[in-house]
Design a protein around this motif. Sequence first.
Motif, PDB file in Angstrom:
ATOM      1  N   LEU A 116       0.826  -1.207   0.000  1.00 54.76           N
ATOM      2  CA  LEU A 116       0.000   0.000   0.000  1.00 54.76           C
ATOM      3  C   LEU A 116       0.865   1.265   0.000  1.00 54.76           C
ATOM      4  N   THR A 117       1.969   1.243   0.741  1.00 54.47           N
ATOM      5  CA  THR A 117       2.861   2.409   0.754  1.00 54.47           C
ATOM      6  C   THR A 117       3.464   2.645  -0.621  1.00 54.47           C
ATOM      7  N   MET A 118       3.852   1.565  -1.301  1.00 54.58           N
ATOM      8  CA  MET A 118       4.418   1.723  -2.643  1.00 54.58           C
ATOM      9  C   MET A 118       3.364   2.236  -3.616  1.00 54.58           C
ATOM     10  N   MET A 119       2.111   1.798  -3.438  1.00 59.38           N
ATOM     11  CA  MET A 119       1.036   2.306  -4.292  1.00 59.38           C
ATOM     12  C   MET A 119       0.843   3.808  -4.081  1.00 59.38           C
ATOM     13  N   VAL A 120       0.830   4.224  -2.823  1.00 58.29           N
ATOM     14  CA  VAL A 120       0.673   5.650  -2.515  1.00 58.29           C
ATOM     15  C   VAL A 120       1.848   6.443  -3.082  1.00 58.29           C
ATOM     16  N   MET A 121       3.060   5.932  -2.914  1.00 58.38           N
ATOM     17  CA  MET A 121       4.248   6.640  -3.402  1.00 58.38           C
ATOM     18  C   MET A 121       4.239   6.749  -4.928  1.00 58.38           C
ATOM     19  N   LEU A 122       3.928   5.649  -5.609  1.00 61.16           N
ATOM     20  CA  LEU A 122       3.877   5.705  -7.077  1.00 61.16           C
ATOM     21  C   LEU A 122       2.786   6.648  -7.557  1.00 61.16           C
ATOM     22  N   ALA A 123       1.634   6.623  -6.901  1.00 60.92           N
ATOM     23  CA  ALA A 123       0.554   7.539  -7.280  1.00 60.92           C
ATOM     24  C   ALA A 123       1.006   8.981  -7.101  1.00 60.92           C
ATOM     25  N   TYR A 124       1.657   9.271  -5.992  1.00 60.24           N
ATOM     26  CA  TYR A 124       2.161  10.627  -5.741  1.00 60.24           C
ATOM     27  C   TYR A 124       3.177  11.034  -6.804  1.00 60.24           C
ATOM     28  N   LEU A 125       4.137  10.148  -7.086  1.00 62.67           N
ATOM     29  CA  LEU A 125       5.178  10.481  -8.065  1.00 62.67           C
ATOM     30  C   LEU A 125       4.604  10.658  -9.472  1.00 62.67           C
ATOM     31  N   LEU A 126       3.744   9.735  -9.886  1.00 62.05           N
ATOM     32  CA  LEU A 126       3.215   9.796 -11.249  1.00 62.05           C
ATOM     33  C   LEU A 126       2.167  10.887 -11.430  1.00 62.05           C
ATOM     34  N   PHE A 127       1.192  10.949 -10.521  1.00 64.53           N
ATOM     35  CA  PHE A 127       0.072  11.865 -10.701  1.00 64.53           C
ATOM     36  C   PHE A 127       0.396  13.289 -10.267  1.00 64.53           C
ATOM     37  N   VAL A 128       1.088  13.454  -9.146  1.00 63.35           N
ATOM     38  CA  VAL A 128       1.330  14.797  -8.603  1.00 63.35           C
ATOM     39  C   VAL A 128       2.632  15.390  -9.132  1.00 63.35           C
ATOM     40  N   VAL A 129       3.747  14.679  -8.925  1.00 64.81           N
ATOM     41  CA  VAL A 129       5.051  15.242  -9.295  1.00 64.81           C
ATOM     42  C   VAL A 129       5.222  15.298 -10.807  1.00 64.81           C
ATOM     43  N   GLU A 130       4.938  14.192 -11.485  1.00 69.69           N
ATOM     44  CA  GLU A 130       5.144  14.134 -12.931  1.00 69.69           C
ATOM     45  C   GLU A 130       3.933  14.603 -13.735  1.00 69.69           C
ATOM     46  N   GLY A 131       2.765  14.629 -13.142  1.00 75.63           N
ATOM     47  CA  GLY A 131       1.571  15.073 -13.846  1.00 75.63           C
ATOM     48  C   GLY A 131       1.105  14.115 -14.917  1.00 75.63           C
ATOM     49  N   ARG A 132       1.425  12.861 -14.783  1.00 80.32           N
ATOM     50  CA  ARG A 132       1.041  11.854 -15.778  1.00 80.32           C
ATOM     51  C   ARG A 132      -0.240  11.168 -15.327  1.00 80.32           C
ATOM     52  N   ARG A 133      -1.339  11.709 -15.718  1.00 74.65           N
ATOM     53  CA  ARG A 133      -2.650  11.186 -15.317  1.00 74.65           C
ATOM     54  C   ARG A 133      -3.249  10.381 -16.470  1.00 74.65           C
ATOM     55  N   THR A 134      -2.657   9.218 -16.700  1.00 71.44           N
ATOM     56  CA  THR A 134      -3.105   8.358 -17.797  1.00 71.44           C
ATOM     57  C   THR A 134      -3.563   7.015 -17.237  1.00 71.44           C
ATOM     58  N   VAL A 135      -4.197   6.243 -18.085  1.00 68.86           N
ATOM     59  CA  VAL A 135      -4.624   4.905 -17.697  1.00 68.86           C
ATOM     60  C   VAL A 135      -3.399   4.039 -17.413  1.00 68.86           C
ATOM     61  N   ALA A 136      -2.358   4.186 -18.214  1.00 68.64           N
ATOM     62  CA  ALA A 136      -1.131   3.404 -18.001  1.00 68.64           C
ATOM     63  C   ALA A 136      -0.519   3.698 -16.639  1.00 68.64           C
ATOM     64  N   SER A 137      -0.557   4.960 -16.211  1.00 75.06           N
ATOM     65  CA  SER A 137      -0.039   5.312 -14.898  1.00 75.06           C
ATOM     66  C   SER A 137      -0.871   4.676 -13.793  1.00 75.06           C
ATOM     67  N   ALA A 138      -2.180   4.695 -13.954  1.00 69.66           N
ATOM     68  CA  ALA A 138      -3.064   4.086 -12.962  1.00 69.66           C
ATOM     69  C   ALA A 138      -2.833   2.581 -12.870  1.00 69.66           C
ATOM     70  N   VAL A 139      -2.630   1.951 -14.013  1.00 71.93           N
ATOM     71  CA  VAL A 139      -2.348   0.513 -14.016  1.00 71.93           C
ATOM     72  C   VAL A 139      -1.008   0.249 -13.336  1.00 71.93           C
ATOM     73  N   ALA A 140      -0.009   1.085 -13.608  1.00 75.80           N
ATOM     74  CA  ALA A 140       1.314   0.920 -12.995  1.00 75.80           C
ATOM     75  C   ALA A 140       1.247   1.053 -11.482  1.00 75.80           C
ATOM     76  N   VAL A 141       0.409   1.952 -10.996  1.00 75.05           N
ATOM     77  CA  VAL A 141       0.265   2.151  -9.550  1.00 75.05           C
ATOM     78  C   VAL A 141      -0.219   0.866  -8.879  1.00 75.05           C
ATOM     79  N   ILE A 142      -1.003   0.061  -9.575  1.00 75.25           N
ATOM     80  CA  ILE A 142      -1.524  -1.181  -8.996  1.00 75.25           C
ATOM     81  C   ILE A 142      -0.611  -2.372  -9.303  1.00 75.25           C
ATOM     82  N   VAL A 143      -0.156  -2.481 -10.534  1.00 68.46           N
ATOM     83  CA  VAL A 143       0.576  -3.669 -10.969  1.00 68.46           C
ATOM     84  C   VAL A 143       2.005  -3.713 -10.432  1.00 68.46           C
ATOM     85  N   VAL A 144       2.728  -2.588 -10.471  1.00 69.29           N
ATOM     86  CA  VAL A 144       4.138  -2.594 -10.066  1.00 69.29           C
ATOM     87  C   VAL A 144       4.318  -2.999  -8.601  1.00 69.29           C
TER      88      VAL A 144
END
Length: 172
Positions: A116-144
């Motif tokens: 769960l911590t890694m999911m939160v961190m990836l979501a923060y990095l991808l969605f907030v810091v990088e601004g990548r709000r795509t389906v691929a990013s959302a899938v990566a937040v769960i799958v990675v």
Amino acid sequence: MRKADFVFGVVVGLVGVGALILALQMRVFAGGIPGPGFFPVLVSSGLVVLGAILAWQSLGEKGVEVRAVGAVSAVEARHRHLSTDDQGGPSFLRTAAVWCGYVVMVPLLYVLGFTLTMMVMLAYLLFVVEGRRTVASAVAVIVVPAAVYTLFANLLQIDLPPGMFHLGVLGI
């Protein structure tokens, strides 16, 4: 020749050699499964190889500037201003945002657990810091995080922090 790259490559290679010497003193395989020295041997070998590549490439002439050919994605066009190298500019702000994320996530690791911590961190990095709000990013937040948890817990048999709620791989 780029002197800084050469020196850095040599230093990284030497650190890798030192780490490899220490890592080879541990068991790399134990009973047919990776032992405690397996991952350190991989990482230190990578440092040696990458340090050597960097040093070798620095001996050549200064390379030509490489630019993207073709259309630039909407995300890249929107965040092009963030790639400046000014000391006090947006690159520093992004770096600070990433470090702040790490500082917040370390205590969460023992509360929420690894996945769960890694999911939160990836979501923060991808969605907030990088601004990548795509389906691929959302899938990566769960799958990675699930894949990393599976790799460490099942294949390498390394216990990861389950958190205070012991929620398992996906927190359900």
